[in-house]
Design a protein around this motif. Structure first.
Motif: not given
Length: 271
Positions: A148-155, A168-176, A187-194
């Motif tokens: 979803t968030l990768h620049p070569q994905g759906l973003a 999505l980032l808030e959801r991931m952070e809450r679940q973590a 994973l959160y840190e990876e996709v947040a840095a995209y």
């Protein structure tokens, strides 16, 4: 019989979960129908919790099933919950039920994810959203957050990317945090840095009602371009009640329902 090392370990783990849930020893004692003194003794290793007490406290603290096994092992007991691969023969009825659910949602996109947001099953409706996605993002295990968030994905095709990304980032952070999962944090840190995609939508791209930007009346939609049209979806997530297996406890069925009549018509025409 006196035990020290394991008791202190399980006690410190329980204390960590209690603090993570932001409740006091007295509050936990009341929830568990125990006493603050007993909770204190368990946390400091002065009292040996029974297997049932470990599970009871874990239930009150909403400890994930996977981590309940860790608590039991730390207390000197065998794990209570198996972790059965989804591909195992014993999971055949579950796999069949999930496929039935996914099929029933068609033409609406729907998928099943595990605890790391890896997609383990999807229906045909998902395919219409994947046009133009880079091949490496579609290789198994396909990760929904990367996709979803990768620049070569759906973003690049998400019209309200800023809002959806924040959701999505808030959801991931809450679940973590709820799971105390370092893997999810990574994973959160990876996709947040995209980076934001070149030429992407502004952070708050929403439909104009003639008086400025207006939010959706009842839920944040995913607005995405697909097939030359802008589609609007409301997402829902479903999990299993009282799971008795680690694998099952971490599964979630994510569905994308049409948020407007235009999207519903496009989905029906694509059947």
């Amino acid at each position: 019989m006196t035990r020290t090392v394991d008791d202190v370990k399980v006690g410190s783990l329980l204390r960590g979960w209690r603090k993570l849930r932001h409740i006091t020893q007295l509050e936990l004692a009341l929830k568990a129908e125990s006493s603050a003194r007993h909770i204190s003794f368990i946390e400091t290793g002065r009292s040996t919790p029974s297997q049932s007490m470990v599970l009871h406290l874990a239930e009150q603290l909403d400890v994930p099933v996977r981590e309940r096994n860790s608590l039991l092992v730390a207390a000197g007991y065998a794990p209570s919950y198996p972790e059965t691969p989804l591909t195992a023969p014993a999971m055949t009825p579950l796999r069949a039920a999930l496929e039935q659910v996914l099929t029933a949602y068609e033409p609406n996109p729907a998928l099943v994810m595990d605890g790391m947001y890896d997609v383990v099953a999807a229906n045909g409706g998902v395919g219409m959203l994947l046009d133009g996605v880079a091949g490496h993002l579609l290789e198994p295990p396909m990760n929904a957050m990367r996709l979803t968030l990768h620049p070569q994905g759906l973003a690049p095709r998400i019209r309200n990317l800023g809002e959806w990304r924040a959701h999505l980032l808030e959801r991931m952070e809450r679940q973590a945090a709820l799971r105390s999962s370092q893997a999810l944090y990574s994973l959160y840190e990876e996709v947040a840095a995209y980076p934001a995609p070149a030429g992407g939508a502004p952070a708050a791209d929403m439909r104009d009602d003639g008086h400025g930007l207006a939010p959706h009346p009842y839920a944040l939609p995913l607005r995405i371009e697909a097939g030359g049209r802008e589609l609007s979806f409301i997402s829902t997530a479903t999990t299993f009640n009282t799971p008795m297996d680690v694998t099952v406890s971490e599964l979630a069925v994510e569905t994308f329902l049409p948020a407007d009549a235009e999207t519903a018509a496009v989905l029906q025409a694509a059947r």
